[in-house]
Design an enzyme around this catalytic site. Structure first.
Site, PDB file in Angstrom:
ATOM      1  N   GLU A   1     -11.564  -3.186  -3.020  1.00  0.00           N
ATOM      2  CA  GLU A   1     -10.590  -2.203  -3.496  1.00  0.00           C
ATOM      3  C   GLU A   1     -10.400  -2.368  -5.002  1.00  0.00           C
ATOM      4  OE1 GLU A   1      -7.059  -2.782  -0.757  1.00  0.00           O
ATOM      5  OE2 GLU A   1      -8.544  -4.152   0.038  1.00  0.00           O
TER       6      GLU A   1
ATOM      7  N   HIS B   1       0.804  -1.232   0.000  1.00  0.00           N
ATOM      8  CA  HIS B   1       0.000   0.000   0.000  1.00  0.00           C
ATOM      9  C   HIS B   1       0.837   1.284   0.000  1.00  0.00           C
ATOM     10  CE1 HIS B   1      -3.477  -2.418   0.169  1.00  0.00           C
ATOM     11  NE2 HIS B   1      -3.624  -2.536   1.465  1.00  0.00           N
TER      12      HIS B   1
ATOM     13  N   HIS C   1      -9.506   2.438   0.501  1.00  0.00           N
ATOM     14  CA  HIS C   1      -9.436   1.306   1.426  1.00  0.00           C
ATOM     15  C   HIS C   1     -10.496   1.359   2.525  1.00  0.00           C
ATOM     16  CE1 HIS C   1      -7.540  -2.023   3.497  1.00  0.00           C
ATOM     17  NE2 HIS C   1      -6.588  -2.080   2.587  1.00  0.00           N
TER      18      HIS C   1
HETATM   19  C1  BGC Z   1      -4.653  -6.346   1.862  1.00  0.00           C
HETATM   20  C2  BGC Z   1      -4.470  -7.137   3.137  1.00  0.00           C
HETATM   21  C3  BGC Z   1      -3.999  -6.194   4.197  1.00  0.00           C
HETATM   22  C4  BGC Z   1      -5.030  -5.109   4.338  1.00  0.00           C
HETATM   23  C5  BGC Z   1      -4.706  -4.093   5.388  1.00  0.00           C
HETATM   24  C6  BGC Z   1      -5.654  -5.299   2.095  1.00  0.00           C
HETATM   25  O1  BGC Z   1      -5.804  -4.530   0.953  1.00  0.00           O
HETATM   26  O2  BGC Z   1      -5.031  -7.176   0.809  1.00  0.00           O
HETATM   27  O3  BGC Z   1      -3.566  -8.193   2.968  1.00  0.00           O
HETATM   28  O4  BGC Z   1      -3.809  -6.851   5.404  1.00  0.00           O
HETATM   29  O5  BGC Z   1      -5.191  -4.455   3.134  1.00  0.00           O
HETATM   30  O6  BGC Z   1      -3.444  -3.683   5.325  1.00  0.00           O
END
Ligand code: BGC
Length: 393
Positions: A358, A147, A221
């Site tokens: 997402e 991310h 998110h």
């Molecule tokens: C990911 C997860 C992650 C979460 C929070 C999601 O987009 O796929 O693996 O733990 O975000 O970080």
């Protein structure tokens, strides 16, 4: 300014094309007209949400439509701090997980409600190459980069401009990510517009330009719980995902490169299915993700806005439909929520009390030559659009 006008235009055009999709469906039209009975005006209000540890002021903008639906966005991380949506009895409740204070958002947390950049999901070992030059990113998820890194867009204070029409309220957020920020090349000028309409659509439109070749994969998110009660899990929500294939992952949650058929597996959401129905099945991929934490390859044509996924909570009657022009969607069922983070409603967020949808390009695309490209070149305009459409049934 040009970019700003352009993205408002795109967002407006999206909403218009969206309305025509909906008008073909008599039932859906009826549902949204019913909600619209208590006519009020579209409003935008702004208040302080405190100051960051570094003393930067953060604002909270609340966009409200004429049905009483409202979204609050803070300039820190472009985070959707609350999203209040009517249920089938017109009761308006918050349907996204998050916190009541800025201090809590500044502490480590699983990206609640945030804008994600420069790269949604993982890049293997935090490395990728462009034109023979290797770039190294921070590894903040075991050996991988996740991310956008520890100081990704979710931790930046964005500039905000508001915009209002008779039937919509918008917030335009901009941020300049400097060359080599978090290890990514290019000065990247990013703009994200949140637009709430009287149709109970929340459109999120992204645009960006760079002065050096780079990679980019932006997403949103939010963790949804359509019941409005964050002490409940989301396991009884009915979900559909318009995808014949998904991306299996390795033990570190990096896609293996295979596009696997969902037929006959717990990953088949082409017909509505309760999230909890098969989540604990004896399936290697579910074990790796500790539940659903995978990217589905959408059936829609890349670049065209199409239906991607939906979630429905029978008890409240709330329905969320997601439309996007992105080629994929990450469906994550809050498997890492473990009861340690404080809920806005009191108590803590327990395991699987929220899910994320997402919209994005595939994880680890910079390292996988057969995945759709995430390269952005100078002179190109990155464009991505997603609509979260709420209704009741
Ligand atoms: C990911 C997860 C992650 C979460 C929070 C999601 O987009 O796929 O693996 O733990 O975000 O970080």
């Amino acid at each position: 300014m040009k970019l700003f006008k352009k993205s408002l235009y795109i967002a407006a055009a999206m909403v218009v094309s969206f309305v025509s999709i909906q008008c073909k469906d008599g039932k859906k039209k009826e549902a949204s007209t019913e909600v619209a009975k208590s006519v009020a005006k579209v409003t935008i209000t702004k208040e302080s949400f405190g100051t960051t540890e570094d003393n930067i002021p953060v604002d909270n903008y609340t966009l409200k439509n004429s049905n009483g639906m409202e979204v609050s966005v803070i300039t820190y991380g472009g985070i959707i701090q609350s999203l209040k949506v009517p249920n089938k009895d017109q009761v308006i409740e918050d349907v996204v997980l998050g916190f009541n204070s800025l201090a809590q958002y500044e502490k480590p947390n699983p990206y609640f409600g945030a804008l994600i950049g420069r790269f949604g999901n993982r890049i293997a070992k935090g490395k990728f190459s462009l034109d023979g030059k290797e770039y190294t990113l921070a590894t903040n998820d075991g050996e991988n980069h996740l991310h956008g890194g520890p100081e990704g867009f979710h931790r930046k204070v964005w500039s905000a401009t508001e915009n209002q029409t008779e039937h919509s309220a918008s917030l335009v957020l901009t941020y300049l990510s400097k060359d080599m920020e978090e290890g990514y090349p290019g000065n990247l000028q990013v703009e994200v517009t949140y637009m709430l309409t009287d149709k109970n659509d929340l459109a999120v439109t992204y645009s960006a330009t760079t002065d050096k070749k780079t990679v980019l994969n932006l997403t949103q998110h939010s963790y949804f719980n359509l019941s409005g009660d964050f002490s409940k899990t989301i396991l009884d929500h009915d979900v559909t995902i318009d995808a014949d294939k998904y991306l299996p992952v390795d033990a570190t949650l990096i896609p293996t490169g295979e596009l696997r058929d969902v037929t006959g597996t717990p990953f088949d959401f082409r017909e509505a299915k309760q999230v909890g129905k098969e989540i604990n099945s004896d399936n290697e991929q579910l074990k790796r993700g500790l539940g659903y934490d995978h990217c589905w390859v959408l059936n829609g044509k890349e670049g065209e806005i199409a239906f991607a996924a939906s979630a429905y909570d029978k008890a409240s009657g709330r329905m969320l439909e997601v439309y996007t022009n992105e080629p994929a969607i990450q469906f994550y069922t809050g498997n890492f929520l473990d009861g340690t983070l404080p809920s806005k409603q009191g108590g803590n967020y327990e395991h699987r009390t929220g899910f994320c949808l997402e919209t994005q390009h595939y994880p680890d695309s910079p390292n996988q030559k057969d995945f759709p490209s995430v390269v952005l070149e100078p002179g190109q305009n990155y464009k991505s659009s997603t609509v979260f459409k709420f209704s009741v049934k």
